[in-house]
Design a protein around this motif. Structure first.
Motif, PDB file in Angstrom:
ATOM      1  N   UNK A 254      81.841  40.799 142.617  1.00  0.00           N
ATOM      2  CA  UNK A 254      82.056  39.857 141.524  1.00  0.00           C
ATOM      3  C   UNK A 254      83.463  39.291 141.647  1.00  0.00           C
ATOM      4  N   UNK A 255      83.561  37.967 141.756  1.00  0.00           N
ATOM      5  CA  UNK A 255      84.877  37.343 141.851  1.00  0.00           C
ATOM      6  C   UNK A 255      85.284  36.667 140.550  1.00  0.00           C
ATOM      7  N   UNK A 256      84.275  36.413 139.661  1.00  0.00           N
ATOM      8  CA  UNK A 256      84.595  35.817 138.369  1.00  0.00           C
ATOM      9  C   UNK A 256      83.445  36.095 137.404  1.00  0.00           C
ATOM     10  N   UNK A 257      83.799  36.350 136.133  1.00  0.00           N
ATOM     11  CA  UNK A 257      82.800  36.719 135.130  1.00  0.00           C
ATOM     12  C   UNK A 257      83.323  36.306 133.769  1.00  0.00           C
ATOM     13  N   UNK A 258      82.559  35.520 133.022  1.00  0.00           N
ATOM     14  CA  UNK A 258      83.006  35.097 131.703  1.00  0.00           C
ATOM     15  C   UNK A 258      82.061  34.103 131.078  1.00  0.00           C
ATOM     16  N   UNK A 259      82.510  33.488 129.981  1.00  0.00           N
ATOM     17  CA  UNK A 259      81.726  32.456 129.314  1.00  0.00           C
ATOM     18  C   UNK A 259      81.460  31.308 130.278  1.00  0.00           C
ATOM     19  N   UNK A 260      80.228  30.781 130.228  1.00  0.00           N
ATOM     20  CA  UNK A 260      79.823  29.772 131.206  1.00  0.00           C
ATOM     21  C   UNK A 260      80.731  28.557 131.189  1.00  0.00           C
ATOM     22  N   UNK A 261      81.055  28.042 130.000  1.00  0.00           N
ATOM     23  CA  UNK A 261      81.873  26.826 129.944  1.00  0.00           C
ATOM     24  C   UNK A 261      83.280  27.065 130.474  1.00  0.00           C
ATOM     25  N   UNK A 262      83.814  28.271 130.255  1.00  0.00           N
ATOM     26  CA  UNK A 262      85.156  28.574 130.756  1.00  0.00           C
ATOM     27  C   UNK A 262      85.161  28.686 132.272  1.00  0.00           C
ATOM     28  N   UNK A 263      84.167  29.399 132.810  1.00  0.00           N
ATOM     29  CA  UNK A 263      84.106  29.592 134.258  1.00  0.00           C
ATOM     30  C   UNK A 263      83.860  28.272 134.977  1.00  0.00           C
ATOM     31  N   UNK A 264      82.990  27.426 134.413  1.00  0.00           N
ATOM     32  CA  UNK A 264      82.653  26.171 135.085  1.00  0.00           C
ATOM     33  C   UNK A 264      83.740  25.110 134.916  1.00  0.00           C
ATOM     34  N   UNK A 265      84.374  25.067 133.754  1.00  0.00           N
ATOM     35  CA  UNK A 265      85.376  24.026 133.502  1.00  0.00           C
ATOM     36  C   UNK A 265      86.776  24.444 133.933  1.00  0.00           C
ATOM     37  N   UNK A 266      87.059  25.750 133.917  1.00  0.00           N
ATOM     38  CA  UNK A 266      88.392  26.235 134.275  1.00  0.00           C
ATOM     39  C   UNK A 266      88.286  27.458 135.187  1.00  0.00           C
ATOM     40  N   UNK A 267      87.677  27.286 136.359  1.00  0.00           N
ATOM     41  CA  UNK A 267      87.520  28.434 137.258  1.00  0.00           C
ATOM     42  C   UNK A 267      88.870  28.949 137.747  1.00  0.00           C
ATOM     43  N   UNK A 268      88.991  30.265 137.823  1.00  0.00           N
ATOM     44  CA  UNK A 268      90.240  30.876 138.270  1.00  0.00           C
ATOM     45  C   UNK A 268      90.212  31.263 139.738  1.00  0.00           C
ATOM     46  N   UNK A 269      89.039  31.620 140.247  1.00  0.00           N
ATOM     47  CA  UNK A 269      88.954  32.095 141.629  1.00  0.00           C
ATOM     48  C   UNK A 269      88.692  30.919 142.575  1.00  0.00           C
ATOM     49  N   UNK A 270      89.316  30.891 143.740  1.00  0.00           N
ATOM     50  CA  UNK A 270      89.107  29.786 144.696  1.00  0.00           C
ATOM     51  C   UNK A 270      87.640  29.605 145.084  1.00  0.00           C
ATOM     52  N   UNK A 271      86.893  30.716 145.185  1.00  0.00           N
ATOM     53  CA  UNK A 271      85.479  30.601 145.558  1.00  0.00           C
ATOM     54  C   UNK A 271      84.680  29.881 144.479  1.00  0.00           C
ATOM     55  N   UNK A 272      84.963  30.185 143.213  1.00  0.00           N
ATOM     56  CA  UNK A 272      84.279  29.495 142.121  1.00  0.00           C
ATOM     57  C   UNK A 272      84.610  28.011 142.141  1.00  0.00           C
ATOM     58  N   UNK A 273      85.866  27.687 142.392  1.00  0.00           N
ATOM     59  CA  UNK A 273      86.256  26.268 142.478  1.00  0.00           C
ATOM     60  C   UNK A 273      85.540  25.583 143.626  1.00  0.00           C
ATOM     61  N   UNK A 274      85.375  26.298 144.752  1.00  0.00           N
ATOM     62  CA  UNK A 274      84.660  25.734 145.898  1.00  0.00           C
ATOM     63  C   UNK A 274      83.206  25.452 145.543  1.00  0.00           C
ATOM     64  N   UNK A 275      82.546  26.391 144.854  1.00  0.00           N
ATOM     65  CA  UNK A 275      81.161  26.173 144.432  1.00  0.00           C
ATOM     66  C   UNK A 275      81.060  24.970 143.513  1.00  0.00           C
ATOM     67  N   UNK A 276      81.975  24.879 142.562  1.00  0.00           N
ATOM     68  CA  UNK A 276      81.938  23.766 141.617  1.00  0.00           C
ATOM     69  C   UNK A 276      82.189  22.446 142.323  1.00  0.00           C
ATOM     70  N   UNK A 277      83.134  22.411 143.248  1.00  0.00           N
ATOM     71  CA  UNK A 277      83.472  21.169 143.933  1.00  0.00           C
ATOM     72  C   UNK A 277      82.410  20.758 144.951  1.00  0.00           C
ATOM     73  N   UNK A 278      81.501  21.689 145.277  1.00  0.00           N
ATOM     74  CA  UNK A 278      80.439  21.375 146.238  1.00  0.00           C
ATOM     75  C   UNK A 278      79.252  20.682 145.590  1.00  0.00           C
TER      76      UNK A 278
END
Length: 299
Positions: A254-278
């Motif tokens: 697990x690299x990130x875990x939290x409320x959906x809107x927070x994780x999607x709008x303000x991702x903290x982990x580079x991998x989450x940002x990569x998924x969102x930007x893809x």
């Protein structure tokens, strides 16, 4: 006089008894791990760690999305929660009560009253020679002992719940569209009155319009029944539409875990940002590959 079948039909409408503390989360996963040992010619290779120390909670009436690319461990995680895979370490609890590391045959029926699963390909999940109504009837007969008449009546109710016409009860899977077949699979999962449903890429094979219809249906069913969803997906657009919380997995962790809107709008982990930007956005065009005739790619 009220028949035994009528009593059984009434029982079928009641939620399954909670196997533990009703105030505890429906599912609690603690430090769950799964390591696969190579076999055969690969026996000397290093063990493969598919899931590495995953923990989360799934409260009643909520939706947790588990996201990550192929090979991230999300499906193996789902299979352990369902009791299909045996964990190497950690625990899975339902209403505060630990799930046995290996489910015996006599435990599986009680387990199915708590949690069910809907898969990506509804056609492969249904017997092509069996009517879709019979596919639901047999679940009701197994778990509640309903007679033919009452099982048929309850199946019609479940079809209505998932917005399918009862006129389709005698149809074969091949006679239905992909979206209709997936609704049948959802109705079959709901037939045991489970407290949670695992949906493994359950809308990935559907076109965008049908996806939206099925997601809206799932939201309506959740509001009516208070069932919880564990939604395994790689599609962040689906996550934004349906999830309360999101858990992001990479290489089994697990690299990130939290409320959906927070994780999607303000991702903290580079991998989450990569998924969102893809995720393709309006105006996106695929990059052109260089060729012998056109070695340069315009900026």
């Amino acid at each position: 006089m009220i028949s035994e079948d009528s009593h059984a039909s009434q029982d079928a409408r009641q939620p399954a008894a909670n196997p533990g503390d009703a105030n505890a989360p429906v599912v609690r996963v603690r430090d769950l791990r799964k390591t696969f040992q190579p076999r055969g010619l690969l026996k000397s290779a290093e063990p493969v760690v598919a899931v590495d120390g995953v923990s989360f909670e799934l409260p009643a009436g909520s939706t947790l999305a588990v996201v990550g690319e192929s090979g991230s461990g999300k499906t193996t995680l789902a299979r352990m929660i369902m009791g299909v895979e045996t964990p190497t370490g950690g625990s899975v609890e339902f209403f505060g009560r630990p799930q046995p590391r290996r489910l015996r045959t006599r435990d599986r029926r009680a387990h199915a009253r708590v949690i069910q699963m809907v898969f990506q390909n509804p056609y492969r999940s249904l017997d092509p020679r069996q009517s879709v109504g019979a596919a639901v009837d047999e679940v009701l007969r197994l778990h509640f002992g309903l007679g033919r008449h009452d099982a048929r009546a309850r199946t019609a109710e479940l079809f209505d719940l998932v917005r399918l016409s009862p006129t389709l009860l005698d149809a074969l899977p091949r006679e239905l569209s992909g979206g209709q077949r997936q609704r049948v699979c959802i109705a079959r999962a709901l037939a045991t009155d489970p407290r949670a449903i695992v949906l493994d890429e359950a809308v990935a094979a559907l076109d965008v319009l049908v996806q939206a219809q099925v997601l809206n249906l799932l939201a309506d069913v959740q509001e009516e029944t208070n069932v919880s969803y564990l939604f395994v997906t790689h599609d962040l657009a689906v996550v934004r539409q349906i999830a309360d919380n999101v858990l992001v997995m990479q290489s089994g962790r697990v690299v990130e875990y939290g409320r959906a809107e927070e994780v999607l709008d303000h991702p903290e982990h580079p991998y989450t940002r990569l998924l969102r930007d893809s995720v393709p956005r309006p105006g996106w065009k695929p990059a052109r590959r260089p060729t012998d005739d056109n070695p340069a790619i315009p900026a």
